[in-house]
Design an enzyme around this catalytic site. Structure first.
Site, mmCIF file in Angstrom:
data_model
loop_
_atom_site.group_PDB
_atom_site.id
_atom_site.type_symbol
_atom_site.label_atom_id
_atom_site.label_comp_id
_atom_site.label_asym_id
_atom_site.label_seq_id
_atom_site.Cartn_x
_atom_site.Cartn_y
_atom_site.Cartn_z
ATOM 1 N N LYS A 1 -10.240 0.250 -2.631
ATOM 2 C CA LYS A 1 -10.147 0.048 -1.182
ATOM 3 C C LYS A 1 -10.454 1.348 -0.445
ATOM 4 C CE LYS A 1 -6.917 -1.224 2.556
ATOM 5 N NZ LYS A 1 -5.567 -1.706 2.897
ATOM 6 N N LYS B 1 -6.928 3.352 -3.650
ATOM 7 C CA LYS B 1 -7.331 3.367 -2.236
ATOM 8 C C LYS B 1 -7.562 4.804 -1.796
ATOM 9 C CE LYS B 1 -5.376 2.094 2.315
ATOM 10 N NZ LYS B 1 -4.250 1.398 2.993
ATOM 11 N N ASP C 1 0.864 -1.182 0.000
ATOM 12 C CA ASP C 1 0.000 0.000 0.000
ATOM 13 C C ASP C 1 0.902 1.234 0.000
ATOM 14 O OD1 ASP C 1 -1.684 -2.192 0.725
ATOM 15 O OD2 ASP C 1 -3.085 -0.830 1.700
#
Length: 315
Positions: A251, A215, A152
């Site tokens: 996400k 995300k 991430d």
């Protein structure tokens, strides 16, 4: 090194080309976007559908601990919970992943070995992203070498907000190359991007650069995932697949704490991107406390009694 989807190769040929492409995207109708997100959030679901939604949401969680006080013991305990969220009911699904800092990735990998639960690790000087590129890439290499299945990363918001879009794009490309077989989630920190138009532009930069997921947030700022910004990103991945054939995950992270919240987001997914995204491979929740509420609601559906927070582990 990964390259841009062929349909858009000209868009990333230069800084000016990328700028023209991004500013040529349709403007976001903020009122319409928020109204649609609010409308979808009022949908009610029946008990059988709610049971399915709860299990699906559990299976989509990246169970997260990103604190300076994290210890190997805390990470191992979180891994145990990810594999077996409710020790009183072995039919409870496992979570999708455990998300930790790179220095805890090896501990998480050892604890999760053979379980099917992924190791996700934040990198690139998370959460601020204020580091030189070689430092960020070393951060990624360390996490992957330690056993991370997923990375991430955070974008350089300073570069984005000052209009240096090609720098953001090229940094994502470089990180993607360091990931190897690990999947890459690109974090925009939507609460710092100021406008929905910027969120749409950031989404397209991430997708063009080869992100496996886009995300919303780090969870470390005041405004994190919202139904509206997630809806906008779901529209982006839907449109990208329609034009390129490539599917990319989404996400939302930060601020999603209750079963009711999670169900609202699942409705957004189904009504916007479609059923293909209703799978942990394509949609995740970045959360820590959400799992506890899902477990309590799951217990209530199966027993008819609300067990309360003392019946789930405290993270």
């Amino acid at each position: 090194m990964p390259t841009t989807a062929p349909a858009f190769s000209d868009a990333t040929a230069s800084d000016s080309a990328l700028r023209r492409f991004l500013f040529g995207l349709p403007g976001v109708d903020a009122v319409g976007l928020e109204a649609r997100a609010a409308s979808l959030g009022t949908r009610s679901i029946k008990t059988t559908a709610k049971a399915y939604a709860i299990d699906l949401a559990i299976s989509m969680i990246d169970l997260t601990t990103l604190e300076g006080a994290d210890t190997p013991g805390k990470v191992r305990a979180l891994a145990t919970k990810a594999v077996n969220p409710d020790p009183t009911d072995r039919t409870t699904p496992r979570t999708a992943a455990v998300c930790v800092y790179p220095d805890m990735a090896a501990t998480a990998a050892a604890a999760l070995a053979g379980s099917g639960v992924k190791v996700a690790s934040v990198a690139t000087a998370f959460p601020a992203g204020r580091a030189a590129l070689d430092v960020k890439l070393a951060d990624v290499r360390d996490a992957v070498a330690a056993g991370a299945d997923e990375i991430d990363m955070v974008i350089d918001r300073g570069a984005f907000l000052s209009g240096r879009f090609l720098k953001v794009y090229e940094e994502i490309l470089a990180v993607k190359a360091e990931c190897g077989t690990a999947r890459l989630k690109v974090i925009f920190e939507t609460g710092e991007l100021s406008t929905y138009d910027n969120i749409r532009r950031a989404s397209w930069i991430g997708m063009l650069a080869g992100a496996d997921f886009i995300k919303t947030s780090t969870g470390k700022v005041a405004v994190n995932a919202t139904p509206a910004n997630t809806l906008l990103m779901l529209e982006a991945v839907r449109d990208f697949r329609a034009q390129t054939g490539t599917q990319i995950g989404v996400k939302p992270a930060g601020g999603i704490r209750t079963t009711k919240d999670a169900v609202k987001f699942l409705v957004l997914v189904n009504e916007t991107a479609g059923e293909d995204w209703l799978d942990p491979h394509w949609f995740r929740f970045g959360a820590s406390s959400l799992l506890n509420d899902l477990l309590m609601q799951r217990q209530k559906l199966s027993t008819g009694r609300y067990s309360g927070p003392d019946y789930v582990t405290v993270d």
